[in-house]
Design a protein around this motif. Structure first.
Motif, mmCIF file in Angstrom:
data_model
loop_
_atom_site.group_PDB
_atom_site.id
_atom_site.type_symbol
_atom_site.label_atom_id
_atom_site.label_comp_id
_atom_site.label_asym_id
_atom_site.label_seq_id
_atom_site.Cartn_x
_atom_site.Cartn_y
_atom_site.Cartn_z
ATOM 1 N N THR A 156 -27.261 34.084 -47.868
ATOM 2 C CA THR A 156 -25.923 34.006 -47.257
ATOM 3 C C THR A 156 -25.606 35.275 -46.481
ATOM 4 O O THR A 156 -25.111 35.225 -45.343
ATOM 5 N N LEU A 157 -25.908 36.444 -47.083
ATOM 6 C CA LEU A 157 -25.680 37.712 -46.386
ATOM 7 C C LEU A 157 -26.555 37.828 -45.142
ATOM 8 O O LEU A 157 -26.113 38.333 -44.099
ATOM 9 N N LEU A 158 -27.793 37.343 -45.238
ATOM 10 C CA LEU A 158 -28.701 37.392 -44.091
ATOM 11 C C LEU A 158 -28.148 36.570 -42.928
ATOM 12 O O LEU A 158 -28.189 37.004 -41.765
ATOM 13 N N LEU A 159 -27.617 35.399 -43.234
ATOM 14 C CA LEU A 159 -27.003 34.566 -42.194
ATOM 15 C C LEU A 159 -25.805 35.279 -41.559
ATOM 16 O O LEU A 159 -25.595 35.216 -40.342
ATOM 17 N N ILE A 160 -25.025 35.978 -42.387
ATOM 18 C CA ILE A 160 -23.872 36.729 -41.873
ATOM 19 C C ILE A 160 -24.335 37.877 -40.977
ATOM 20 O O ILE A 160 -23.762 38.120 -39.902
ATOM 21 N N PHE A 161 -25.391 38.581 -41.404
ATOM 22 C CA PHE A 161 -25.931 39.671 -40.583
ATOM 23 C C PHE A 161 -26.416 39.158 -39.234
ATOM 24 O O PHE A 161 -26.125 39.745 -38.184
ATOM 25 N N ILE A 162 -27.152 38.064 -39.242
ATOM 26 C CA ILE A 162 -27.688 37.505 -37.989
ATOM 27 C C ILE A 162 -26.548 37.081 -37.066
ATOM 28 O O ILE A 162 -26.524 37.415 -35.880
ATOM 29 N N GLY A 163 -25.585 36.348 -37.625
ATOM 30 C CA GLY A 163 -24.434 35.914 -36.829
ATOM 31 C C GLY A 163 -23.618 37.085 -36.325
ATOM 32 O O GLY A 163 -23.164 37.105 -35.161
ATOM 33 N N GLY A 164 -23.423 38.095 -37.171
ATOM 34 C CA GLY A 164 -22.642 39.264 -36.788
ATOM 35 C C GLY A 164 -23.306 40.066 -35.679
ATOM 36 O O GLY A 164 -22.639 40.524 -34.738
ATOM 37 N N LEU A 165 -24.617 40.238 -35.787
ATOM 38 C CA LEU A 165 -25.341 40.961 -34.732
ATOM 39 C C LEU A 165 -25.270 40.216 -33.407
ATOM 40 O O LEU A 165 -25.160 40.841 -32.338
ATOM 41 N N TRP A 166 -25.329 38.884 -33.461
ATOM 42 C CA TRP A 166 -25.215 38.085 -32.235
ATOM 43 C C TRP A 166 -23.850 38.323 -31.580
ATOM 44 O O TRP A 166 -23.755 38.507 -30.361
ATOM 45 N N VAL A 167 -22.810 38.338 -32.391
ATOM 46 C CA VAL A 167 -21.460 38.578 -31.873
ATOM 47 C C VAL A 167 -21.365 39.974 -31.263
ATOM 48 O O VAL A 167 -20.798 40.159 -30.171
ATOM 49 N N LEU A 168 -21.923 40.985 -31.936
ATOM 50 C CA LEU A 168 -21.859 42.356 -31.435
ATOM 51 C C LEU A 168 -22.597 42.501 -30.107
ATOM 52 O O LEU A 168 -22.140 43.211 -29.193
ATOM 53 N N LEU A 169 -23.748 41.835 -29.995
ATOM 54 C CA LEU A 169 -24.522 41.929 -28.763
ATOM 55 C C LEU A 169 -23.816 41.261 -27.585
ATOM 56 O O LEU A 169 -23.946 41.690 -26.437
ATOM 57 N N HIS A 170 -23.073 40.187 -27.856
ATOM 58 C CA HIS A 170 -22.440 39.420 -26.783
ATOM 59 C C HIS A 170 -21.002 39.850 -26.498
ATOM 60 O O HIS A 170 -20.532 39.717 -25.353
ATOM 61 N N ARG A 171 -20.285 40.354 -27.512
ATOM 62 C CA ARG A 171 -18.882 40.720 -27.321
ATOM 63 C C ARG A 171 -18.612 42.209 -27.480
ATOM 64 O O ARG A 171 -17.564 42.702 -27.058
ATOM 65 N N GLY A 172 -19.536 42.911 -28.108
ATOM 66 C CA GLY A 172 -19.341 44.330 -28.352
ATOM 67 C C GLY A 172 -18.536 44.582 -29.618
ATOM 68 O O GLY A 172 -17.828 43.695 -30.106
ATOM 69 N N PRO A 173 -18.617 45.792 -30.161
ATOM 70 C CA PRO A 173 -17.884 46.120 -31.396
ATOM 71 C C PRO A 173 -16.399 46.351 -31.144
ATOM 72 O O PRO A 173 -16.003 46.729 -30.045
ATOM 73 N N ALA A 174 -15.606 46.147 -32.178
ATOM 74 C CA ALA A 174 -14.158 46.376 -32.075
ATOM 75 C C ALA A 174 -13.818 47.856 -32.061
ATOM 76 O O ALA A 174 -12.768 48.253 -31.556
ATOM 77 N N VAL A 175 -14.687 48.702 -32.637
ATOM 78 C CA VAL A 175 -14.512 50.156 -32.652
ATOM 79 C C VAL A 175 -15.852 50.794 -32.311
ATOM 80 O O VAL A 175 -16.899 50.132 -32.378
ATOM 81 N N PRO A 176 -15.883 52.069 -31.919
ATOM 82 C CA PRO A 176 -17.170 52.743 -31.678
ATOM 83 C C PRO A 176 -18.106 52.597 -32.874
ATOM 84 O O PRO A 176 -17.664 52.619 -34.033
ATOM 85 N N VAL A 177 -19.399 52.461 -32.587
ATOM 86 C CA VAL A 177 -20.383 52.113 -33.622
ATOM 87 C C VAL A 177 -20.381 53.087 -34.799
ATOM 88 O O VAL A 177 -20.521 52.672 -35.957
ATOM 89 N N LEU A 178 -20.217 54.385 -34.540
ATOM 90 C CA LEU A 178 -20.277 55.371 -35.628
ATOM 91 C C LEU A 178 -18.919 55.701 -36.234
ATOM 92 O O LEU A 178 -18.838 56.466 -37.198
ATOM 93 N N GLN A 179 -17.850 55.131 -35.701
ATOM 94 C CA GLN A 179 -16.515 55.463 -36.218
ATOM 95 C C GLN A 179 -16.350 55.150 -37.706
ATOM 96 O O GLN A 179 -15.695 55.913 -38.422
ATOM 97 N N PRO A 180 -16.936 54.051 -38.231
ATOM 98 C CA PRO A 180 -16.797 53.789 -39.674
ATOM 99 C C PRO A 180 -17.406 54.867 -40.563
ATOM 100 O O PRO A 180 -17.115 54.918 -41.760
ATOM 101 N N PHE A 181 -18.262 55.743 -39.984
ATOM 102 C CA PHE A 181 -18.855 56.836 -40.764
ATOM 103 C C PHE A 181 -18.176 58.178 -40.514
ATOM 104 O O PHE A 181 -18.191 59.054 -41.382
ATOM 105 N N VAL A 182 -17.610 58.358 -39.335
ATOM 106 C CA VAL A 182 -17.042 59.659 -38.999
ATOM 107 C C VAL A 182 -15.523 59.630 -38.877
ATOM 108 O O VAL A 182 -14.876 60.687 -38.861
ATOM 109 N N GLY A 183 -14.924 58.433 -38.797
ATOM 110 C CA GLY A 183 -13.483 58.317 -38.680
ATOM 111 C C GLY A 183 -13.003 58.651 -37.290
ATOM 112 O O GLY A 183 -13.783 58.929 -36.378
ATOM 113 N N ASN A 184 -11.712 58.672 -37.125
ATOM 114 C CA ASN A 184 -11.136 58.975 -35.819
ATOM 115 C C ASN A 184 -10.165 60.150 -35.881
ATOM 116 O O ASN A 184 -9.311 60.322 -35.045
ATOM 117 N N GLY A 185 -10.338 60.951 -36.900
ATOM 118 C CA GLY A 185 -9.454 62.105 -37.071
ATOM 119 C C GLY A 185 -9.956 62.956 -38.216
ATOM 120 O O GLY A 185 -11.134 62.962 -38.555
#
Length: 445
Positions: A156-185
């Protein structure tokens, strides 16, 4: 002395550890962590993995030195002293009894949402009954079911990863790729530590592998290797799935803070709205059933700890009886199941019962982990007299680092949870004073 049957392979140990943790464990906590960590949930899980890596190392050391169903209880009894061993075993028993109760209640809530004709408490008892039956029938059937459930969650997680990567490649991320690790402040260490204390709940369970040390059919190092591998796999899965969710999420952490009612289902909604509605529903069903079987492994671990305590005459000796049919401590497992049922049903009938159960879990586990690290130092450096520089680093520096990473997390926990843990410890000390043998306890490896 009663001995358990050696029938578990390394693969079985890893599968049972992953099942107890749950490959999709962060799903229910994602929204809460995203809101409380200012959108840095993947960083929180990275830090939590590092914290747990020190603990996994100490488990790998002691499970090879002292393969015993009592796990931390046996390690601390021999590495420090019997009294500390009992305290370690008693506090981590709180963890082993409450985690399955939490999982059973979560399963009951989820199944009630799918089929509301039966109340939550009824679904909860059905989940306890079904998994307890598997536990007492024998490990052969339980480990086959465990493998199927783990594979279902991973697929189930693998299907989510595949679908999610497809969305990211076609629509782009909602936030900068590294922001979830470094924050915005500015990153607040207090905020991160508080979030890590919540995230640790996702990892609790990998340590239960050590409870099956007496049933390992290979060399002594296999239990430790399985523990380390299980933790690393879980850490990769947790960081990956929360990173993906953060890149796809249509909501900011501030918005989730302002809408707490959305936090519990945030991950499901992200998957359903941005990838595919069917995947969100599949994930919910997988989690509902996975929680019950996760509880099954926790119940088995609790049963083995009760078995070890009774074998050393601290709990009634009758609980150390091993079944002639399957070589398992059936009475101890049934005792654990009865306590799981009582806790889960009381919580199901209470207001905010699930949140109260969850708050108790981390305290017992972290106190037990601190005793584990101390037992490595006591056993390897003091009693085994390993005094070279390599031993000093492996058995002194690393366990101390583990303690130092756990203490801030423990101190950041809610006062109510610490109070309950104190009451539990007081009850245990009363039992110990009245039940302990005249001779010091020395659990055998």
């Amino acid at each position: 002395m009663s001995q358990l049957k050696r029938s578990l392979r390394p693969r079985d140990l890893v599968v049972m550890g992953l099942l107890f943790i749950g490959p999709a464990a962060p799903v229910g906590l994602y929204g809460t962590l995203e809101a409380s960590s200012n959108g840095m949930t993947p960083l929180v899980y990275l830090l939590a993995t590092i914290v747990m890596a020190f603990t996994a190392w100490s488990y790998s050391v002691m499970s090879a030195e002292i393969p015993n169903a009592g796990a931390v209880y046996a390690y601390a009894s021999r590495g420090i002293c019997p009294s500390v061993g009992f305290i370690a075993g008693w506090v981590i028993l709180l963890d082993y009894l409450f985690i399955p109760a939490v999982a059973y209640l979560f399963s009951g809530i989820s199944l009630n949402a799918l089929l509301p004709a039966l109340p939550v408490w009824c679904w909860t008892l059905l989940a306890v009954a079904g998994t307890t039956l598997l536990n007492v029938i024998g490990l052969q059937r339980a480990r086959k079911v465990s493998l199927i459930v783990v594979l279902a969650e991973v697929i189930t997680l693998l299907l989510i990863f595949i679908g999610g990567l497809w969305v990211l490649l076609h629509r782009g991320p909602a936030v900068p790729v590294l922001q979830p690790f470094v924050g915005n402040g500015t990153v607040s260490m207090t905020v991160l530590l508080s979030a890590v204390s919540i995230a640790l709940l996702s990892f609790l369970g990998f340590d239960a592998i050590s409870s099956f040390g007496e049933e390992n059919n290979g060399n002594r190092r296999q239990v430790g290797q399985a523990t380390m591998l299980c933790l690393m796999l879980a850490g990769i899965l947790f960081i990956g799935q929360t990173w993906l969710a953060s890149l796809l999420s249509p909501w900011s952490s501030d918005w989730l803070n302002q809408h707490p009612e959305m936090q519990g289902k945030a991950f499901y909604d992200i998957v359903g709205q941005t990838i595919a509605g069917g995947l969100g529903g599949l994930l919910a069903i997988t989690k509902a059933f996975g929680a019950a079987f996760s509880a099954m492994i926790g119940q088995a671990a609790a049963g083995r700890l009760i078995f070890s305590l009774s074998r050393d005459k601290i709990l009634p000796a009758r609980l150390s009886k091993i079944s002639d049919k399957n070589g398992l401590p059936v009475l101890s497992i049934l005792m654990a199941a009865a306590i799981n049922s009582l806790l889960a049903v009381i919580a199901a009938l209470a207001t905010d019962g699930l949140s109260h159960l969850v708050s108790f879990v981390d305290v017992g586990a972290i106190c037990g982990f601190i005793c584990l690290h101390l037992s490595v130092i006591g056993w390897m450096l003091v009693k085994q007299k390993k005094r070279d520089w390599r031993s000093f680093i492996l058995y002194g520096v690393l366990p101390m680092a583990g303690i130092l990473t756990l203490l801030p997390v423990l101190l950041s926990m809610h006062a109510f949870a610490l109070s309950i843990a104190g009451i539990w410890l007081a009850a245990g000390l009363i039992i110990y004073v009245f039940r302990r043998p005249h001779q010091p306890l020395h659990p055998r490896g």
